[in-house]
Design an enzyme around this catalytic site. Sequence first.
Site, PDB file in Angstrom:
ATOM      1  N   ASP A  19       0.725  -1.139  -0.088  1.00 48.66           N
ATOM      2  CA  ASP A  19       0.198   0.039  -0.131  1.00 48.66           C
ATOM      3  C   ASP A  19       1.071   1.393  -0.153  1.00 48.66           C
ATOM      4  OD1 ASP A  19      -2.383   1.199   0.079  1.00 48.66           O
ATOM      5  OD2 ASP A  19      -2.513   1.427   2.109  1.00 48.66           O
ATOM      6  N   ASN A  21       1.037   3.511  -2.947  1.00 49.14           N
ATOM      7  CA  ASN A  21       1.501   3.791  -4.494  1.00 49.14           C
ATOM      8  C   ASN A  21       1.058   5.478  -4.664  1.00 49.14           C
ATOM      9  OD1 ASN A  21       2.813   1.366  -4.576  1.00 49.14           O
ATOM     10  ND2 ASN A  21       1.404   0.546  -6.097  1.00 49.14           N
ATOM     11  N   GLY A  22      -0.276   5.488  -4.336  1.00 48.22           N
ATOM     12  CA  GLY A  22      -0.892   6.739  -5.021  1.00 48.22           C
ATOM     13  C   GLY A  22      -0.287   7.776  -3.995  1.00 48.22           C
ATOM     14  N   THR A  65     -11.195  -6.723  -4.322  1.00 45.48           N
ATOM     15  CA  THR A  65     -12.432  -6.498  -4.754  1.00 45.48           C
ATOM     16  C   THR A  65     -13.195  -5.445  -4.433  1.00 45.48           C
ATOM     17  OG1 THR A  65     -13.193  -7.598  -2.723  1.00 45.48           O
ATOM     18  CG2 THR A  65     -13.205  -9.085  -4.615  1.00 45.48           C
ATOM     19  N   GLU A  66     -12.631  -4.386  -3.814  1.00 49.12           N
ATOM     20  CA  GLU A  66     -13.082  -2.954  -3.371  1.00 49.12           C
ATOM     21  C   GLU A  66     -12.197  -2.160  -4.377  1.00 49.12           C
ATOM     22  OE1 GLU A  66     -12.579  -5.167  -0.808  1.00 49.12           O
ATOM     23  OE2 GLU A  66     -14.382  -5.478  -0.702  1.00 49.12           O
ATOM     24  N   ASN A  67     -11.211  -2.463  -4.900  1.00 52.86           N
ATOM     25  CA  ASN A  67     -10.567  -1.354  -5.791  1.00 52.86           C
ATOM     26  C   ASN A  67     -11.122  -1.126  -7.009  1.00 52.86           C
ATOM     27  OD1 ASN A  67      -7.106  -2.795  -4.714  1.00 52.86           O
ATOM     28  ND2 ASN A  67      -8.386  -0.778  -4.062  1.00 52.86           N
TER      29      ASN A  67
HETATM   30  C1  IPE Z   1      -5.487  -2.655  -0.054  1.00 52.58           C
HETATM   31  O1  IPE Z   1      -5.217  -1.326  -0.164  1.00 52.58           O
HETATM   32  C2  IPE Z   1      -5.323  -3.381  -1.435  1.00 52.58           C
HETATM   33  C3  IPE Z   1      -4.134  -3.472  -2.098  1.00 52.58           C
HETATM   34  C4  IPE Z   1      -2.844  -2.959  -1.683  1.00 52.58           C
HETATM   35  C5  IPE Z   1      -4.122  -3.999  -3.198  1.00 52.58           C
HETATM   36  P1  IPE Z   1      -6.397  -0.111  -0.255  1.00 52.58           P
HETATM   37  O2  IPE Z   1      -5.551   1.081  -0.513  1.00 52.58           O
HETATM   38  O3  IPE Z   1      -7.196  -0.570  -1.305  1.00 52.58           O
HETATM   39  O4  IPE Z   1      -6.993  -0.145   1.283  1.00 52.58           O
HETATM   40  P2  IPE Z   1      -7.789   0.847   1.784  1.00 52.58           P
HETATM   41  O5  IPE Z   1      -8.749   1.319   0.888  1.00 52.58           O
HETATM   42  O6  IPE Z   1      -6.855   1.704   2.670  1.00 52.58           O
HETATM   43  O7  IPE Z   1      -8.251  -0.191   3.142  1.00 52.58           O
HETATM   44  C1  IPE Z   2      -1.792   0.180  -3.262  1.00 52.96           C
HETATM   45  O1  IPE Z   2      -1.632   1.689  -3.290  1.00 52.96           O
HETATM   46  C2  IPE Z   2      -2.083  -0.321  -4.621  1.00 52.96           C
HETATM   47  C3  IPE Z   2      -3.481  -0.733  -4.924  1.00 52.96           C
HETATM   48  C4  IPE Z   2      -4.377  -0.623  -4.198  1.00 52.96           C
HETATM   49  C5  IPE Z   2      -3.769  -1.327  -6.207  1.00 52.96           C
HETATM   50  P1  IPE Z   2      -2.751   2.624  -3.393  1.00 52.96           P
HETATM   51  O2  IPE Z   2      -3.135   3.070  -4.831  1.00 52.96           O
HETATM   52  O3  IPE Z   2      -3.624   2.096  -2.595  1.00 52.96           O
HETATM   53  O4  IPE Z   2      -2.053   3.827  -2.590  1.00 52.96           O
HETATM   54  P2  IPE Z   2      -2.578   4.939  -1.556  1.00 52.96           P
HETATM   55  O5  IPE Z   2      -2.972   4.080  -0.623  1.00 52.96           O
HETATM   56  O6  IPE Z   2      -3.706   5.723  -2.305  1.00 52.96           O
HETATM   57  O7  IPE Z   2      -1.371   5.900  -1.481  1.00 52.96           O
HETATM   58 MG    MG Z   3      -3.966   2.438  -0.641  1.00 47.00          MG
END
Ligand code: IPE
Ligand code: IPE
Ligand code: MG
Length: 243
Positions: A19, A21-22, A65-67
């Site tokens: 987690d 990356n964004g 599944t929530e992504n």
């Molecule tokens: C969990 O991260 C899913 C993955 C890393 C693929 P999320 O970013 O989706 O989780 P939440 O929304 O912070 O709980």
């Molecule tokens: C994890 O990084 C990757 C996926 C869930 C696909 P995020 O995309 O959730 O990154 P943040 O949490 O928004 O920084």
């Molecule tokens: Mg995240």
Amino acid sequence: MAVDVDKENLPLHVAITMDGNGRWAQERKLPRTSGHDEGLRTAKRIVKAASDLGIKYLTLYVFSTENWKRAEQEVGFLMNLIHTHLCGELAFYKENGIRVRHIGNFDALPPQIRADIQEAIDDTKDFTGMTVNLAINYGGRDEIIRGIKKIINEKVPEDKIDEKTFSTYLDMPECPDVDLLIRTGGEQRLSNYLLWHVAYAEQIYTDTLWPDYSNDEFYSHIEAFQHRNRRFGAEKPAVKKGK
Ligand code: IPE
Ligand code: IPE
Ligand code: MG
């Protein structure tokens, strides 16, 4: 360096929630998608480090599944990244003798991704090194519900259902329970990951954003695991860790 890691006492099964990356991209005023590109590089590096260390099972949370709730553009980018990786990196898995498996709701994935996953599984199925489970369209609750449906469809008698048989109806019947769950990105939650399999997992949470997660930090987390006392409900620590 991995010097302080005791190779005789490795966790058998490590799971990672990759987690952050964004936020890594946002901190650099880059689009979120750049964070996913960089995150993929980190994932490859950590897969190699875990394999070199002798970890037997590594499960990576790639897409939940929530992504699907994310913007269409980000979801499309991620699917494309998965496609490019699976098609372009098979040589990497082959070179390292790594067996690729998938966990998650396979049938609900786009046809191209299903084909890519199937090819990766077929091409690596005879390898005897580390097993990498890629959690793509994975949700712990979804996995349990699908397992229950299989049991009902097969008309399994009630007295045959116990924890051991139930786990054979889940997505990774051949894998032991998770010993160590690592989550980067600062959030201390499960986010629907491996709900059944982490029953007695040791958990490590780090603020490091996934693209910045170094091999050294990974080794330090393995070492920290090795200092945990796992009691599994008993009054004394279990003799052998990692099982
Ligand atoms: C969990 O991260 C899913 C993955 C890393 C693929 P999320 O970013 O989706 O989780 P939440 O929304 O912070 O709980
Ligand atoms: C994890 O990084 C990757 C996926 C869930 C696909 P995020 O995309 O959730 O990154 P943040 O949490 O928004 O920084
Ligand atoms: Mg995240």
